[in-house]
Design an enzyme around this catalytic site. Structure first.
Site, mmCIF file in Angstrom:
data_model
loop_
_atom_site.group_PDB
_atom_site.id
_atom_site.type_symbol
_atom_site.label_atom_id
_atom_site.label_comp_id
_atom_site.label_asym_id
_atom_site.label_seq_id
_atom_site.Cartn_x
_atom_site.Cartn_y
_atom_site.Cartn_z
ATOM 1 N N ARG A 191 1.370 4.755 18.582
ATOM 2 C CA ARG A 191 -0.060 4.926 18.328
ATOM 3 C C ARG A 191 -0.912 4.294 19.425
ATOM 4 O O ARG A 191 -1.856 4.908 19.925
ATOM 5 C CB ARG A 191 -0.415 4.342 16.956
ATOM 6 C CG ARG A 191 0.224 5.117 15.811
ATOM 7 C CD ARG A 191 -0.104 4.507 14.467
ATOM 8 N NE ARG A 191 0.681 5.149 13.410
ATOM 9 C CZ ARG A 191 0.211 5.458 12.209
ATOM 10 N NH1 ARG A 191 -1.040 5.194 11.903
ATOM 11 N NH2 ARG A 191 0.981 6.030 11.317
ATOM 12 N N LYS A 213 0.816 -1.219 0.000
ATOM 13 C CA LYS A 213 0.000 0.000 0.000
ATOM 14 C C LYS A 213 0.852 1.272 0.000
ATOM 15 O O LYS A 213 0.343 2.355 -0.279
ATOM 16 C CB LYS A 213 -0.984 0.007 1.175
ATOM 17 C CG LYS A 213 -0.388 0.109 2.548
ATOM 18 C CD LYS A 213 -1.483 0.005 3.608
ATOM 19 C CE LYS A 213 -0.945 0.018 5.024
ATOM 20 N NZ LYS A 213 -0.350 1.274 5.431
ATOM 21 N N ASP A 214 2.158 1.149 0.301
ATOM 22 C CA ASP A 214 3.041 2.319 0.273
ATOM 23 C C ASP A 214 3.587 2.613 -1.123
ATOM 24 O O ASP A 214 4.166 3.677 -1.351
ATOM 25 C CB ASP A 214 4.241 2.106 1.211
ATOM 26 C CG ASP A 214 3.845 2.047 2.681
ATOM 27 O OD1 ASP A 214 2.785 2.603 3.027
ATOM 28 O OD2 ASP A 214 4.589 1.436 3.466
ATOM 29 N N ARG A 242 -8.326 8.165 4.214
ATOM 30 C CA ARG A 242 -9.260 7.097 3.827
ATOM 31 C C ARG A 242 -10.020 6.581 5.046
ATOM 32 O O ARG A 242 -11.244 6.422 5.012
ATOM 33 C CB ARG A 242 -8.485 5.946 3.172
ATOM 34 C CG ARG A 242 -9.307 4.681 2.954
ATOM 35 C CD ARG A 242 -8.440 3.484 2.607
ATOM 36 N NE ARG A 242 -7.487 3.139 3.655
ATOM 37 C CZ ARG A 242 -7.768 2.439 4.746
ATOM 38 N NH1 ARG A 242 -9.013 2.004 4.954
ATOM 39 N NH2 ARG A 242 -6.846 2.169 5.648
ATOM 40 N N ARG A 243 -9.280 6.304 6.122
ATOM 41 C CA ARG A 243 -9.948 5.836 7.336
ATOM 42 C C ARG A 243 -10.830 6.920 7.922
ATOM 43 O O ARG A 243 -11.951 6.648 8.346
ATOM 44 C CB ARG A 243 -8.898 5.399 8.370
ATOM 45 C CG ARG A 243 -8.197 4.104 8.004
ATOM 46 C CD ARG A 243 -7.145 3.719 9.047
ATOM 47 N NE ARG A 243 -6.493 2.473 8.676
ATOM 48 C CZ ARG A 243 -5.195 2.236 8.776
ATOM 49 N NH1 ARG A 243 -4.391 3.183 9.241
ATOM 50 N NH2 ARG A 243 -4.692 1.070 8.423
ATOM 51 N N CYS A 291 -9.422 12.413 -9.316
ATOM 52 C CA CYS A 291 -9.890 13.051 -8.085
ATOM 53 C C CYS A 291 -8.837 12.952 -7.011
ATOM 54 O O CYS A 291 -7.914 12.135 -7.089
ATOM 55 C CB CYS A 291 -11.210 12.435 -7.605
ATOM 56 S SG CYS A 291 -11.057 10.885 -6.729
ATOM 57 N N ARG A 339 0.787 10.200 13.904
ATOM 58 C CA ARG A 339 1.866 9.521 13.190
ATOM 59 C C ARG A 339 2.567 8.622 14.189
ATOM 60 O O ARG A 339 2.295 8.663 15.374
ATOM 61 C CB ARG A 339 2.883 10.542 12.642
ATOM 62 C CG ARG A 339 2.476 11.346 11.435
ATOM 63 C CD ARG A 339 2.546 10.611 10.113
ATOM 64 N NE ARG A 339 3.728 9.792 9.891
ATOM 65 C CZ ARG A 339 4.854 10.214 9.341
ATOM 66 N NH1 ARG A 339 4.972 11.461 8.950
ATOM 67 N NH2 ARG A 339 5.870 9.387 9.158
#
Length: 322
Positions: free
Chosen positions: A160, A84-85, A132-133, A247, A154
């Site tokens: 986290r 995903k990166d 997105r989240r 977009c 971050r």
């Protein structure tokens, strides 16, 4: 004896505990396939040292560029990325030689007092660095008749989760795959159903990358490749690439395989784009035969992206010039 057999293969990896863990798993598999020792070469990326939010520093590619530069310079033989990166454009001199079987693609909630998302109180403070989240969590909360506050964060997994343990936040959202890979999956208090929050394209999957000219290594790494994972994430990334052109809204996508008994015969691709506050989502899906080639997987993703753009995806956060 071939002198190369005892020469270590150099695997480039980020320094984080998660990156080292997932690279270590790949290293073991490559040792077993090639019979050669594999050494991890730790590389610091811009995304690791910058304290700015990912959206400010560009998000895409900030954890990848330094690894790719090391490959091109010949400092490492191959590299492991969280898929995903990876930017959707692939450099001509590099090739993704393997996409091993995907881990859990879902997002995981780590909340105080063992709470699930549905049990969180109205006004709960939830930490995430992902637009997105943020978008989908607000929409999910709204569907439950609740309002949440999202807080940009971050840092690594410890940092986290520390926001929750200290009481600063009610919950944080992380990738389930990351927690599982460092042996901390049991700290998730809820695995968020993909019907409510679609993951990032490629979430839970790894990309093993090397020079396109290194045919021997490409051949060896290919044994790690999972064709179903490759077909799924290729479709997801094709959707992302097509939407990125049209977009600037945060994109979620997941391709899953539909089985009739033991026979996998179809792939369903779902995509979502939304406003940051979750008040408007464009969410569509398409189902077709399991792609048998790169081109078929790309076509599935582009087709769904076109439908989403036609439904107004581009207008959600301001249209970019095409």
């Amino acid at each position: 004896m071939n002198p190369r057999l005892d020469q270590p293969l150099r695997l480039g990896t980020r320094r984080s505990k998660l990156a080292m863990s997932q690279s270590g798993h790949v290293a073991e598999a490559v040792r077993a396939i090639t019979g050669r020792p594999v050494e991890l070469v730790e590389i610091t990326t811009y995304g690791d040292v910058s304290r700015e939010s990912l959206s400010q520093i560009g998000g895409t590619g900030v954890f990848v560029t330094a690894l790719r530069e090391a490959l091109v310079r010949g400092e490492v033989d191959f590299a492991v990325h969280s898929l995903k990166d990876l930017p959707t454009a692939q450099p001509a001199e590099l090739v993704i030689a393997a996409m091993p079987q995907r881990e859990d693609a879902r997002d995981a909630l780590v909340a105080r007092d063992g709470l699930t998302f549905e049990q969180l109180p109205d006004g709960a403070r939830i930490g995430t660095g992902s637009p997105r989240r943020t978008s989908q969590l607000h929409a999910y909360a709204r569907s439950l008749g609740k309002v949440i506050e999202t807080v940009g964060i971050r840092g690594n997994v410890d940092t986290r989760i520390g926001f929750v343990r200290s009481g600063e936040l009610d919950a944080v959202v992380l990738a389930a795959a990351g927690l599982n890979r460092i042996g901390r999956g049991d700290e998730a208090t809820d695995l968020i159903c993909v019907d409510n929050v679609l993951p990032a394209p490629g979430q839970g999957a790894l990309a093993v990358e090397c020079l396109a000219s290194d045919t021997d290594l490409i051949s060896a790494l290919a044994e790690l490749d999972d064709p179903y994972t490759r077909a799924a994430v290729t479709a997801e990334r094709a959707l992302l690439a097509a939407l990125e052109a049209g977009c600037s809204a945060p994109v979620g996508a997941l391709a899953d395989l539909l089985a009739d008994g033991q026979i996998v015969n179809e792939m369903r691709l779902r995509g979502v784009v939304g406003t940051l506050d979750g008040s408007t989502l464009v969410q569509l899906s398409t189902t077709g035969p399991v792609p048998q080639s790169y081109d078929e997987a790309m076509a599935l993703g582009r087709e769904l992206a076109d439908e989403m753009l036609a439904k107004g995806a581009a207008g959600l956060m301001g249209e970019r010039s095409l």
